[in-house]
Structures are given as C-alpha cells and as structure tokens.
Write a protein that holds these residues in place. Sequence first.
Motif, PDB file in Angstrom:
ATOM      1  N   ARG A 108       0.533   4.095  -2.895  1.00 40.47           N
ATOM      2  CA  ARG A 108       0.274   5.522  -2.622  1.00 40.47           C
ATOM      3  C   ARG A 108       1.280   6.412  -3.348  1.00 40.47           C
ATOM      4  O   ARG A 108       0.920   7.454  -3.876  1.00 40.47           O
ATOM      5  CB  ARG A 108       0.338   5.801  -1.125  1.00 40.47           C
ATOM      6  N   ARG A 109       2.547   5.981  -3.364  1.00 38.86           N
ATOM      7  CA  ARG A 109       3.600   6.795  -3.978  1.00 38.86           C
ATOM      8  C   ARG A 109       3.600   6.732  -5.497  1.00 38.86           C
ATOM      9  O   ARG A 109       3.904   7.718  -6.162  1.00 38.86           O
ATOM     10  CB  ARG A 109       4.981   6.350  -3.474  1.00 38.86           C
TER      11      ARG A 109
ATOM     12  N   HIS B 243       0.810  -1.222   0.000  1.00 43.70           N
ATOM     13  CA  HIS B 243       0.000   0.000   0.000  1.00 43.70           C
ATOM     14  C   HIS B 243       0.843   1.272   0.000  1.00 43.70           C
ATOM     15  O   HIS B 243       0.525   2.217  -0.739  1.00 43.70           O
ATOM     16  CB  HIS B 243      -0.986   0.000   1.164  1.00 43.70           C
TER      17      HIS B 243
ATOM     18  N   SER C 278      -2.231   1.118   9.662  1.00 39.48           N
ATOM     19  CA  SER C 278      -1.180   1.827   8.945  1.00 39.48           C
ATOM     20  C   SER C 278       0.133   1.069   9.008  1.00 39.48           C
ATOM     21  O   SER C 278       0.345   0.216   9.875  1.00 39.48           O
ATOM     22  CB  SER C 278      -0.980   3.220   9.538  1.00 39.48           C
TER      23      SER C 278
ATOM     24  N   ASP D 220      -6.980   3.624   0.336  1.00 41.92           N
ATOM     25  CA  ASP D 220      -7.966   3.896   1.388  1.00 41.92           C
ATOM     26  C   ASP D 220      -9.131   2.911   1.323  1.00 41.92           C
ATOM     27  O   ASP D 220      -9.611   2.432   2.363  1.00 41.92           O
ATOM     28  CB  ASP D 220      -8.477   5.336   1.300  1.00 41.92           C
TER      29      ASP D 220
ATOM     30  N   ASP E  47      -3.937   6.978  -3.441  1.00 40.83           N
ATOM     31  CA  ASP E  47      -4.560   7.248  -2.140  1.00 40.83           C
ATOM     32  C   ASP E  47      -5.977   6.686  -2.080  1.00 40.83           C
ATOM     33  O   ASP E  47      -6.356   6.052  -1.092  1.00 40.83           O
ATOM     34  CB  ASP E  47      -4.576   8.744  -1.830  1.00 40.83           C
ATOM     35  N   ASP E  48      -6.760   6.922  -3.122  1.00 42.18           N
ATOM     36  CA  ASP E  48      -8.143   6.421  -3.135  1.00 42.18           C
ATOM     37  C   ASP E  48      -8.186   4.889  -3.153  1.00 42.18           C
ATOM     38  O   ASP E  48      -8.981   4.279  -2.436  1.00 42.18           O
ATOM     39  CB  ASP E  48      -8.899   6.965  -4.353  1.00 42.18           C
TER      40      ASP E  48
END
Length: 189
Positions: free
Chosen positions: A63-64, A59, A160, A74, A70-71
Amino acid sequence: MAEMTEDLDAVDLLLAQHEQMRTLFEEVSSAEGDTKRELFDDLVRLLAMHETAEEEVVHPMARRKLDDGDDIVDSRLAEEEDAKQVLSDLYDMGVDAPGFDEGLAELAQDVIAHAEAEEAEEFIMLREVLEPQQLQRMATAIRAVQAMAPTRPHPAAGESATANILAGPPLAVFDRMRDAIRDWTSSHP
C-alpha cells in the motif's frame, strides 16, 4: 523448512511458501485417512500463518510503496477473506466428510490463482521498488509474525493488520494449545 528459508528475502520466502502450498494441496487430495488429516492440518497451518504475515507485513508495504498498491491489496484481501471462510468450513467439516474433496479442489484452484496474482503483481513490484536490505528486513518480520500467528483461519477476526495484531496473539495461543492437545491425544490413545 525454517533452516532452508533463513537466507531468503521476503519475496523468495513467500514464493517458497506458495510452492509448498501447491505441493500440499496435491498431497492432501491424493492421501487417505490419518495421512490426509495430518497433511490437511499442515496445509491449514501454513495458509493461516502465511496470510497473517501478508496482512501484517506485505500488504501494508505494498500500500505504501506501490503506485496501485491500494487496488492491488484490496483485491488480494477480498480473495483472502473468501479463502479463509472456505478453509474454516473445510476444517470444521473434516477430511472424511462428503464434499470435502470437492471443496478442497475449489479452494486449491482459488488459492493458486490468488498466489499467481500476488506473484505477478505485488511481489514482482515490491522487488522492483525495495532495496535488497529492505526485502531482508521484511523476511525477518514475516518470520516473526508467522511465529506468533494463529494456526487456523479465523474469518471473523478480520483481514486488516490491526485486526491481526489485536486478535492474532490470543488466537495463536488458543490454536497452539489445541494443536498440542490434539497431537498428545493422537499419540496417546
């Protein structure tokens, strides 16, 4: 499984684990007694270690590197949080409890839908944007994280990468000690 997956890149490793999950869900649902308990323990261990690796390695990379990372992440984290809670509840309930099979069937449906979403969005896009060497390094990181990951879901620990890094190692030690005691007591009645 470890020897069979040693040469796989991150995406192929995760896909192989998804297939192993599908198989274990089927096997647990059709098994009985001690066999059912042992298979469910294998499933719990695989799911806990797999999700920890995704939260710490996959994850964050998504994200990067992904445009909608991000969506995508999440959405997957919300699904994982729900699944961890249900899995924890089923584990506490035990395979012989009333309602276990129905709960397992619902969990299987949710986990398989989650895996399919990862495969269709996150994994395929990571394969498109990362070089083969990066995917190989990710696979090495996934294996390392799984070697140190808790073997049970711990929903209160958080979703996280930071939460896993802080809480994961002590929980993993506790889980592995509990596994060893359980295995010893079951083999020495």
